[in-house]
Write a protein that holds these residues in place. Structure first.
Motif, PDB file in Angstrom:
ATOM      1  N   VAL A  98       0.852  -1.172   0.153  1.00 28.72           N
ATOM      2  CA  VAL A  98       0.196   0.021   0.044  1.00 28.72           C
ATOM      3  C   VAL A  98       0.951   1.318   0.132  1.00 28.72           C
ATOM      4  CG1 VAL A  98      -1.938   1.244   1.382  1.00 28.72           C
ATOM      5  CG2 VAL A  98      -1.795  -1.376   1.216  1.00 28.72           C
ATOM      6  N   PRO A  99       0.735   2.137  -0.916  1.00 24.47           N
ATOM      7  CA  PRO A  99       1.520   3.391  -0.992  1.00 24.47           C
ATOM      8  C   PRO A  99       1.368   4.065   0.181  1.00 24.47           C
ATOM      9  CG  PRO A  99       0.184   3.136  -2.923  1.00 24.47           C
ATOM     10  CD  PRO A  99      -0.253   1.987  -1.901  1.00 24.47           C
ATOM     11  N   ASN A 100       2.562   4.545   0.538  1.00 26.84           N
ATOM     12  CA  ASN A 100       2.899   5.485   1.915  1.00 26.84           C
ATOM     13  C   ASN A 100       2.489   4.894   3.192  1.00 26.84           C
ATOM     14  OD1 ASN A 100       4.004   7.541   0.165  1.00 26.84           O
ATOM     15  ND2 ASN A 100       1.885   8.140  -0.406  1.00 26.84           N
ATOM     16  N   SER A 101       2.428   3.558   3.151  1.00 28.47           N
ATOM     17  CA  SER A 101       2.031   2.942   4.499  1.00 28.47           C
ATOM     18  C   SER A 101       3.026   2.733   5.346  1.00 28.47           C
ATOM     19  CB  SER A 101       1.288   1.383   4.057  1.00 28.47           C
ATOM     20  OG  SER A 101       2.246   0.679   3.736  1.00 28.47           O
ATOM     21  N   ASP A 102       2.830   3.033   6.726  1.00 29.99           N
ATOM     22  CA  ASP A 102       3.727   2.927   7.850  1.00 29.99           C
ATOM     23  C   ASP A 102       3.005   2.647   9.095  1.00 29.99           C
ATOM     24  OD1 ASP A 102       6.209   3.153   9.299  1.00 29.99           O
ATOM     25  OD2 ASP A 102       6.146   5.091   9.094  1.00 29.99           O
ATOM     26  N   PRO A 103       3.421   1.454   9.902  1.00 31.21           N
ATOM     27  CA  PRO A 103       4.084   0.598   8.995  1.00 31.21           C
ATOM     28  C   PRO A 103       3.364  -0.101   7.846  1.00 31.21           C
ATOM     29  CG  PRO A 103       2.745  -0.407  10.736  1.00 31.21           C
ATOM     30  CD  PRO A 103       2.424   1.317  10.531  1.00 31.21           C
ATOM     31  N   LEU A 104       4.484  -1.162   7.429  1.00 34.11           N
ATOM     32  CA  LEU A 104       4.023  -1.507   5.837  1.00 34.11           C
ATOM     33  C   LEU A 104       2.729  -2.540   5.921  1.00 34.11           C
ATOM     34  CD1 LEU A 104       7.493  -2.735   4.487  1.00 34.11           C
ATOM     35  CD2 LEU A 104       6.367  -0.633   3.894  1.00 34.11           C
ATOM     36  N   HIS A 105       2.001  -2.173   4.860  1.00 30.62           N
ATOM     37  CA  HIS A 105       0.712  -3.009   4.786  1.00 30.62           C
ATOM     38  C   HIS A 105       0.695  -3.347   3.241  1.00 30.62           C
ATOM     39  CE1 HIS A 105      -1.124  -2.662   8.593  1.00 30.62           C
ATOM     40  NE2 HIS A 105      -0.835  -1.348   8.660  1.00 30.62           N
ATOM     41  N   TYR A 106       0.078  -4.652   2.904  1.00 30.04           N
ATOM     42  CA  TYR A 106      -0.126  -5.003   1.576  1.00 30.04           C
ATOM     43  C   TYR A 106      -1.530  -5.115   1.244  1.00 30.04           C
ATOM     44  CZ  TYR A 106       4.836  -5.600   1.515  1.00 30.04           C
ATOM     45  OH  TYR A 106       6.232  -5.402   1.679  1.00 30.04           O
ATOM     46  N   GLU A 107      -1.891  -5.324  -0.073  1.00 35.37           N
ATOM     47  CA  GLU A 107      -3.087  -5.219  -0.513  1.00 35.37           C
ATOM     48  C   GLU A 107      -3.442  -6.259  -1.764  1.00 35.37           C
ATOM     49  OE1 GLU A 107      -4.651  -1.364  -1.454  1.00 35.37           O
ATOM     50  OE2 GLU A 107      -3.427  -1.226  -3.173  1.00 35.37           O
ATOM     51  N   PHE A 108      -4.679  -6.732  -1.981  1.00 42.22           N
ATOM     52  CA  PHE A 108      -4.739  -7.735  -3.015  1.00 42.22           C
ATOM     53  C   PHE A 108      -5.787  -6.999  -3.951  1.00 42.22           C
ATOM     54  CE2 PHE A 108      -3.539 -10.994   0.056  1.00 42.22           C
ATOM     55  CZ  PHE A 108      -2.619 -11.469  -0.486  1.00 42.22           C
TER      56      PHE A 108
END
Length: 279
Positions: free
Chosen positions: A196-206
């Motif tokens: 996910v753009p600019n996510s902090d902490p890192l997150h992911y998406e489907f």
């Protein structure tokens, strides 16, 4: 699958694959926690997941499945809810694995699992003669569709835990679910998995992959969602409207793609008619 295929409607996900950063595995580890908590909230769903795993194990061994054995799996505490637990487990078996639980015994209740066509109609994910995975894929696409076409990884893992599929735990049909979702299905362009753009902490998406856009539609996926929730398509008004728009866009693209072909097909006959009239 050609990117220019007319069935790949503009409402589908884009063609960029999205990078998988080095923090992917650590992010996945943190995503496993909510999945376990979710199943503990609903004991009937948890029992249904246990029943699904038991039924699949019995099927691989080709052992008889008696109602008495299923009641032992459910346990005495939840015996009064057996029919509801069995109904949920049967639905998961049918939608995800393409297997229908059927009564075959007469003197005593014996169940058998019978293969039926998957709702997705795609056998391309079947590997090594095992069970097809297209039903599982349709469920994944449905989760993404419900999340405005961008499903956070946490939500996907949490939902799959209800089906007895857990990240970090090898599944006898799907193997390691994280590899299936983030590697195999991504490489086959059924899914996109990205940070996910600019996510902090890192997150992911489907997201839907290009091949999913080509081989199925939002309306077909909505039909699967309706079956899962025992309801009709219009019970999801926003999703239904979006699926209708998707259908219209696909129909428009197909018409646009056919028009040049028809013009080109008629061009030789017009040229022939012109030349004949000037002989």
């Amino acid at each position: 699958m050609a990117p220019s295929s007319p069935d790949a409607g503009p409402s589908c996900a884009g063609s960029d694959e999205g990078a998988q950063g080095p923090g992917e595995e650590s992010a996945g580890a943190s995503q496993a926690a909510p999945a376990t908590q979710s199943t503990r909230k609903d004991p009937l769903t948890r029992k249904a997941s246990m029943l699904v795993e038991f039924l699949l194990e019995k099927d691989t061994k080709k052992e008889p499945i008696s109602q008495h054995t299923l009641l032992k799996v459910v346990g005495r505490k939840y015996r009064q809810h057996f029919l509801e637990i069995l109904r949920r487990a049967s639905k998961h078996m049918e939608l995800v694995f393409g297997l229908k639980l059927t009564v075959v015994g007469r003197s005593m209740i014996i169940y058998a699992l019978i293969y039926k066509l998957n709702l997705g109609g795609d056998e391309g994910l079947s590997e090594g003669g095992g069970l097809p995975k297209s039903g599982f894929l349709m469920v994944l696409l449905g989760i993404i569709f419900r999340k405005s076409n961008h499903a956070p990884g946490e939500d996907v893992w949490e939902f799959l835990s209800v089906l007895g599929v857990y990240t970090g735990r090898s599944h006898w049909i799907f193997g390691e679910p994280r590899r299936l979702l983030t590697k195999d299905l991504v490489q086959k362009k059924y899914l996109k998995y990205r940070q996910v753009p600019n996510s902090d902490p890192l997150h992911y998406e489907f997201l839907w992959g290009l091949r999913a856009c080509v081989e199925t539609s939002k309306m077909k996926v909505l039909e699967v969602l309706a079956k899962i929730h025992d309801t009709v398509l219009t019970s999801f008004p926003d999703l239904y409207d979006e699926a209708l728009r998707d259908q219209a866009e696909r129909a428009g693209l197909r018409g646009t793609a056919r028009a040049p072909t028809m013009a080109e097909a008629s061009a030789p006959s017009r040229a022939k008619s012109y030349s004949s009239s000037h002989i």
